[in-house]
Design a protein around this motif. Structure first.
Motif, mmCIF file in Angstrom:
data_model
loop_
_atom_site.group_PDB
_atom_site.id
_atom_site.type_symbol
_atom_site.label_atom_id
_atom_site.label_comp_id
_atom_site.label_asym_id
_atom_site.label_seq_id
_atom_site.Cartn_x
_atom_site.Cartn_y
_atom_site.Cartn_z
ATOM 1 N N VAL A 155 0.972 -0.862 0.108
ATOM 2 C CA VAL A 155 -0.616 -0.171 -0.080
ATOM 3 C C VAL A 155 0.803 1.214 -0.135
ATOM 4 N N GLU A 156 1.576 1.061 1.034
ATOM 5 C CA GLU A 156 2.564 2.171 0.817
ATOM 6 C C GLU A 156 3.945 1.464 1.007
ATOM 7 N N LYS A 157 5.768 2.387 -0.008
ATOM 8 C CA LYS A 157 6.950 1.721 0.040
ATOM 9 C C LYS A 157 6.915 2.510 1.464
ATOM 10 N N GLY A 158 7.987 1.967 1.724
ATOM 11 C CA GLY A 158 9.053 2.083 3.386
ATOM 12 C C GLY A 158 10.504 2.421 2.529
ATOM 13 N N TYR A 159 11.167 3.274 3.503
ATOM 14 C CA TYR A 159 12.157 3.978 2.998
ATOM 15 C C TYR A 159 12.881 3.768 4.512
ATOM 16 N N GLN A 160 14.227 3.573 4.045
ATOM 17 C CA GLN A 160 15.160 3.686 5.111
ATOM 18 C C GLN A 160 16.852 5.042 5.302
ATOM 19 N N LEU A 161 16.577 5.285 6.565
ATOM 20 C CA LEU A 161 17.524 6.695 5.782
ATOM 21 C C LEU A 161 19.084 5.799 7.049
ATOM 22 N N GLY A 162 19.841 5.153 5.994
ATOM 23 C CA GLY A 162 22.006 4.760 6.195
ATOM 24 C C GLY A 162 20.883 3.396 7.006
ATOM 25 N N LYS A 164 18.721 2.905 9.481
ATOM 26 C CA LYS A 164 17.759 2.765 9.918
ATOM 27 C C LYS A 164 16.464 3.018 9.250
ATOM 28 N N ILE A 165 15.223 2.336 9.828
ATOM 29 C CA ILE A 165 14.159 2.047 8.393
ATOM 30 C C ILE A 165 12.951 3.293 9.259
ATOM 31 N N ILE A 166 13.169 4.782 8.466
ATOM 32 C CA ILE A 166 12.328 5.548 9.268
ATOM 33 C C ILE A 166 11.252 5.848 9.368
ATOM 34 N N ARG A 167 10.482 4.876 8.234
ATOM 35 C CA ARG A 167 8.672 4.629 7.755
ATOM 36 C C ARG A 167 9.026 2.740 7.026
ATOM 37 N N PHE A 168 8.552 2.602 7.782
ATOM 38 C CA PHE A 168 7.988 0.903 7.641
ATOM 39 C C PHE A 168 6.967 0.966 6.536
ATOM 40 N N PRO A 169 7.260 -0.309 5.331
ATOM 41 C CA PRO A 169 6.431 -0.657 4.289
ATOM 42 C C PRO A 169 4.842 -1.126 4.788
#
Length: 175
Positions: A155-162, A164-169
């Protein structure tokens, strides 16, 4: 002075010398023990300081890696809007030039954010669900038995910074 007095005086002098030697030995032993205690204190303090330096250096590196986290989190809805716009424009064949322009801007934005450490988390339909790396928003009956407990839709993509996951998919899983 009689011989006996001389003998007693000599004996008392010898006893005094022996007592002084024992006092000196105990004083030397005390100094040695005190020196050893101070060395131990110094080594412990030095080790503690080295650990402190290592810990603060690691914290500083981690801070630099995730310093942009707030900015990146604020940019994620913009990325989502770009992706929705691109999906909508793809359906409209008359807006081909508009699609090319939006795609160019989207790619430039993604490249810039990736240079700053942002990475999209790669998941696809059929992957195993992992509660530590995915956020299940709902469960639906699996279309086939092999999709039970697996990701049916993203439903929504996840992103990580380095690292660390900043938004889970956000995913839909089959049951």
């Amino acid at each position: 002075m009689s011989k006996k007095d001389k003998k007693e005086t000599a004996t008392s002098e010898q006893i005094d010398e022996q007592v002084m030697e024992k006092d000196e030995l105990t004083a030397e032993e005390q100094l040695s023990e005190s020196l050893q205690q101070e060395k131990d204190k110094f080594l412990r303090l030095f080790a503690e300081f080295e650990n402190y330096k290592r810990r603060t250096a690691k914290e500083r590196i981690d801070l630099f890696k995730t310093a942009n986290e707030e900015v990146m989190l604020a940019m994620l809805p913009v990325l989502d809007d770009f992706e929705r716009a691109l999906n909508h424009i793809e359906e409209d064949k008359e807006a081909e030039e508009l699609r090319k322009g939006v795609l160019l801007i989207y790619q430039k934005l993604m490249t810039t954010l990736e240079q700053k450490g942002l990475k999209a988390i790669k998941i696809s339909k059929g992957d195993d669900f992992n509660a530590d790396a995915h956020e299940a928003i709902t469960q639906i009956p699996a279309p086939s038995d092999d999709l039970k407990g697996k990701i049916i839709d993203v439903v929504e993509k996840g992103y990580q910074l380095g690292e660390k996951i900043i938004r889970f998919p956000k995913v839909v899983i089959g049951q």
